[in-house]
Write a protein that holds these residues in place. Structure first.
Motif, mmCIF file in Angstrom:
data_model
loop_
_atom_site.group_PDB
_atom_site.id
_atom_site.type_symbol
_atom_site.label_atom_id
_atom_site.label_comp_id
_atom_site.label_asym_id
_atom_site.label_seq_id
_atom_site.Cartn_x
_atom_site.Cartn_y
_atom_site.Cartn_z
ATOM 1 N N ARG A 307 0.823 -1.206 0.000
ATOM 2 C CA ARG A 307 0.000 0.000 0.000
ATOM 3 C C ARG A 307 0.863 1.265 0.000
ATOM 4 O O ARG A 307 0.450 2.310 0.478
ATOM 5 C CB ARG A 307 -0.943 0.003 1.202
ATOM 6 C CG ARG A 307 -1.894 -1.183 1.173
ATOM 7 C CD ARG A 307 -2.945 -1.076 2.243
ATOM 8 N NE ARG A 307 -3.890 -2.176 2.157
ATOM 9 C CZ ARG A 307 -4.962 -2.166 1.392
ATOM 10 N NH1 ARG A 307 -5.212 -1.118 0.636
ATOM 11 N NH2 ARG A 307 -5.778 -3.199 1.369
ATOM 12 N N ALA A 310 -0.677 5.050 -2.738
ATOM 13 C CA ALA A 310 -2.080 5.201 -2.356
ATOM 14 C C ALA A 310 -2.986 5.348 -3.564
ATOM 15 O O ALA A 310 -4.085 4.811 -3.610
ATOM 16 C CB ALA A 310 -2.243 6.409 -1.431
ATOM 17 N N ASP A 314 -6.073 2.911 -4.465
ATOM 18 C CA ASP A 314 -7.434 3.404 -4.649
ATOM 19 C C ASP A 314 -8.014 2.949 -5.976
ATOM 20 O O ASP A 314 -9.163 2.544 -6.067
ATOM 21 C CB ASP A 314 -7.452 4.938 -4.596
ATOM 22 C CG ASP A 314 -7.462 5.457 -3.163
ATOM 23 O OD1 ASP A 314 -7.522 4.629 -2.247
ATOM 24 O OD2 ASP A 314 -7.399 6.682 -2.982
ATOM 25 N N GLU A 335 -13.528 3.949 6.656
ATOM 26 C CA GLU A 335 -12.651 5.039 6.234
ATOM 27 C C GLU A 335 -12.159 4.822 4.808
ATOM 28 O O GLU A 335 -12.054 5.767 4.015
ATOM 29 C CB GLU A 335 -11.468 5.170 7.198
ATOM 30 C CG GLU A 335 -11.866 5.655 8.586
ATOM 31 C CD GLU A 335 -10.650 5.902 9.471
ATOM 32 O OE1 GLU A 335 -9.511 5.804 8.955
ATOM 33 O OE2 GLU A 335 -10.844 6.204 10.656
ATOM 34 N N GLN A 336 -11.836 3.580 4.481
ATOM 35 C CA GLN A 336 -11.392 3.278 3.121
ATOM 36 C C GLN A 336 -12.520 3.519 2.122
ATOM 37 O O GLN A 336 -12.303 4.083 1.043
ATOM 38 C CB GLN A 336 -10.912 1.825 3.037
ATOM 39 C CG GLN A 336 -10.504 1.385 1.639
ATOM 40 C CD GLN A 336 -9.335 2.184 1.074
ATOM 41 O OE1 GLN A 336 -8.562 2.777 1.821
ATOM 42 N NE2 GLN A 336 -9.215 2.186 -0.238
ATOM 43 N N SER A 338 -14.969 5.592 2.500
ATOM 44 C CA SER A 338 -15.147 7.037 2.409
ATOM 45 C C SER A 338 -14.120 7.657 1.479
ATOM 46 O O SER A 338 -14.429 8.570 0.693
ATOM 47 C CB SER A 338 -15.039 7.668 3.809
ATOM 48 O OG SER A 338 -15.226 9.061 3.751
ATOM 49 N N ARG A 339 -12.885 7.151 1.542
ATOM 50 C CA ARG A 339 -11.829 7.664 0.664
ATOM 51 C C ARG A 339 -12.140 7.334 -0.795
ATOM 52 O O ARG A 339 -11.890 8.137 -1.692
ATOM 53 C CB ARG A 339 -10.489 7.047 1.082
ATOM 54 C CG ARG A 339 -9.279 7.622 0.364
ATOM 55 C CD ARG A 339 -8.028 7.492 1.229
ATOM 56 N NE ARG A 339 -7.721 6.111 1.529
ATOM 57 C CZ ARG A 339 -6.850 5.367 0.837
ATOM 58 N NH1 ARG A 339 -6.245 5.875 -0.210
ATOM 59 N NH2 ARG A 339 -6.595 4.139 1.191
ATOM 60 N N LEU A 340 -12.701 6.156 -1.036
ATOM 61 C CA LEU A 340 -13.073 5.788 -2.397
ATOM 62 C C LEU A 340 -14.202 6.676 -2.917
ATOM 63 O O LEU A 340 -14.206 7.081 -4.087
ATOM 64 C CB LEU A 340 -13.496 4.321 -2.450
ATOM 65 C CG LEU A 340 -12.406 3.287 -2.129
ATOM 66 C CD1 LEU A 340 -12.987 1.885 -2.147
ATOM 67 C CD2 LEU A 340 -11.244 3.390 -3.102
ATOM 68 N N ASP A 342 -14.675 9.745 -1.969
ATOM 69 C CA ASP A 342 -14.034 11.035 -2.249
ATOM 70 C C ASP A 342 -13.451 11.051 -3.655
ATOM 71 O O ASP A 342 -13.568 12.048 -4.383
ATOM 72 C CB ASP A 342 -12.912 11.312 -1.239
ATOM 73 C CG ASP A 342 -13.445 11.631 0.149
ATOM 74 O OD1 ASP A 342 -14.632 11.983 0.252
ATOM 75 O OD2 ASP A 342 -12.667 11.523 1.111
ATOM 76 N N ARG A 343 -12.829 9.952 -4.027
ATOM 77 C CA ARG A 343 -12.216 9.876 -5.351
ATOM 78 C C ARG A 343 -13.280 9.921 -6.446
ATOM 79 O O ARG A 343 -13.115 10.579 -7.457
ATOM 80 C CB ARG A 343 -11.391 8.607 -5.479
ATOM 81 C CG ARG A 343 -10.810 8.439 -6.872
ATOM 82 C CD ARG A 343 -9.655 7.509 -6.902
ATOM 83 N NE ARG A 343 -9.118 7.431 -8.243
ATOM 84 C CZ ARG A 343 -7.949 6.913 -8.544
ATOM 85 N NH1 ARG A 343 -7.193 6.451 -7.597
ATOM 86 N NH2 ARG A 343 -7.533 6.873 -9.789
ATOM 87 N N SER A 346 -14.569 13.379 -6.932
ATOM 88 C CA SER A 346 -13.636 14.282 -7.619
ATOM 89 C C SER A 346 -13.676 14.120 -9.128
ATOM 90 O O SER A 346 -13.185 14.982 -9.856
ATOM 91 C CB SER A 346 -12.206 14.048 -7.111
ATOM 92 O OG SER A 346 -11.717 12.785 -7.549
ATOM 93 N N ARG A 379 -24.070 9.447 1.541
ATOM 94 C CA ARG A 379 -23.116 9.978 0.564
ATOM 95 C C ARG A 379 -23.321 9.338 -0.808
ATOM 96 O O ARG A 379 -23.245 10.018 -1.840
ATOM 97 C CB ARG A 379 -21.680 9.751 1.034
ATOM 98 C CG ARG A 379 -21.239 10.597 2.210
ATOM 99 C CD ARG A 379 -19.726 10.642 2.306
ATOM 100 N NE ARG A 379 -19.135 11.229 1.108
ATOM 101 C CZ ARG A 379 -17.839 11.150 0.809
ATOM 102 N NH1 ARG A 379 -17.023 10.495 1.610
ATOM 103 N NH2 ARG A 379 -17.381 11.717 -0.292
#
Length: 395
Positions: A307, A310, A314, A335-336, A338-340, A342-343, A346, A379
């Motif tokens: 990893r 990053a 992702d 959390e992971q 949520s990060r996905l 976010d991507r 974007s 979300r």
């Protein structure tokens, strides 16, 4: 030889399978997500699947929902100990019989079906067994001099018991994937009742996936690159054999197809170690489920990619199959996820955003913490409103 299929087309077909077939079934049948995902892989692989469970647990409802969303011909039959070959394959054509020709009238019967469901499969008797074995394994119907290639995409068998003799074990062996179908947990009973009543009041499902699309999806499976996954797969097979599980070379070779199908249902043309999740469903008896899960977890931990990068991680996890982390004790990492999200947020106008969002959303059901799961679901709902116009503009 299969002609090459464009990766973009594979992504579109996979997205259509998920949005128009798998997710609607999950919405109508509560608590059956796991089975739906296994059936989705079986369909993409062109392999047969077996459902084990007591009466009243929704086996037939699941199959009716899946068959109803496929354009094409479906055939279903409840087997008994007295089922005759003509009940499955059709009677002899009497007009041709007068001329001395033994020709079967297969109209509306199993040999003409694109999708087959055989309920109480293990009631099959010796009279139909040989024809059934050939049909399931080689997609061929043979009776006398007749030899007909079958259009069958897949067959689903169901039973409330496991095979008790060698003849039925041979039939069971034709079903590469096996999954249990039990009553839904009591804490979700109110959801089951509500969804069941809503389903009673609604029309039957309408076909949304063309047969040719399904065949293109199946053809794309053989084009998947297995090189990254192969070392981990070989280690898993070796460990399962060492642990006493019988896995022939033939079956080990064939199982690569369902691993590749896991990748295809995510729109990928390369398989990763995460696609080995489907190996949890190759048991001969439910007692082997724990062994499969433990050995799979051990191999995945050993071969899990680093990893350090990053962005690359992702990118891989955006396309990870929803069932890849289903067995983790804590469920998927909120959390992971949520990060996905976010991507995805974007790049809402990226062609693959809708597909990536569907894959992430499908993993939310197994997030253990209620607050985190509800926040992530909110979300996802908001992102769908942003992404849908861009997706509809391209379709």
């Amino acid at each position: 030889m299969n002609h090459a299929i464009d990766p973009g087309e594979i992504s579109q077909l996979a997205g259509k399978l998920r949005r128009d077939v798998l997710e609607p079934i999950k919405d109508r049948l509560i608590g059956k997500d796991e089975i739906v995902e296994v059936l989705g892989v079986a369909l993409a692989a062109g392999e047969n699947a077996f459902l084990l469970g007591p009466p009243g647990t929704g086996k037939s409802a699941l199959i009716n929902e899946l068959a109803g969303r496929l354009h094409g011909r479906a055939f279903d039959y409840l087997l008994t100990r007295f089922t005759e070959p003509s009940e499955l394959f059709g009677p002899f054509d009497l007009r041709r019989l007068r001329d001395g020709d033994l020709v079967t009238n297969t109209e509306g019967m199993l040999p003409e079906a694109d999708f087959v469901f055989l309920d109480e499969l293990l009631n099959a008797n010796s009279a139909i067994l040989n024809s059934l074995l050939l049909a399931l394994n080689e997609r061929v119907f043979r009776r006398g001099k007749e030899r007909v290639r079958l259009p069958m995409l897949m067959t689903v068998g169901a039973s409330n018991r496991l095979p008790e003799d060698d003849a039925l074990a041979a039939l069971f062996d034709r079903f590469l994937l096996r999954v249990r179908c039990d009553n839904v947990d009591t804490d979700r009973l109110s959801e089951v009742l509500s969804a069941g009543w809503k389903r009673e009041q609604s029309d039957p499902p309408t076909p949304t996936l063309g047969i040719e699309d399904a065949r293109r999806l199946q053809a794309s499976v053989t084009q998947v690159d297995l090189s990254v996954m192969l070392p981990a797969y070989a280690k898993l097979i070796s460990r399962l054999r060492t642990a006493g599980m019988e896995l022939s070379d033939r079956r080990a070779v064939r199982l690569q197809k369902v691993v590749a199908a896991s990748a295809v249902t995510c729109g990928r043309v390369h398989a990763t170690v995460s696609d080995l999740w489907i190996m949890r469903y190759i048991w001969d008896t439910p007692d082997q489920e724990e062994l499969l899960a433990a050995q799979l977890a051990s191999v995945q931990a050993e071969f899990e990619p680093g990893r350090d990068d990053a962005a690359q991680t992702d990118s891989v996890e955006l396309q990870q199959h929803p069932m890849a982390d289903h067995d983790a004790k804590s469920g998927p990492d909120p959390e992971q996820l949520s990060r996905l999200l976010d991507r995805i947020a974007s790049e809402p106008h990226a062609p693959a955003s809708a597909d990536a969002l569907s894959l992430v959303a499908a993993r939310l059901n197994w997030v253990q913490a209620d607050t985190a799961r509800e926040h992530l679901q909110t979300r996802v709902t908001e992102l769908r409103q942003t992404i849908r116009p861009a997706y509809e503009a391209t379709t």
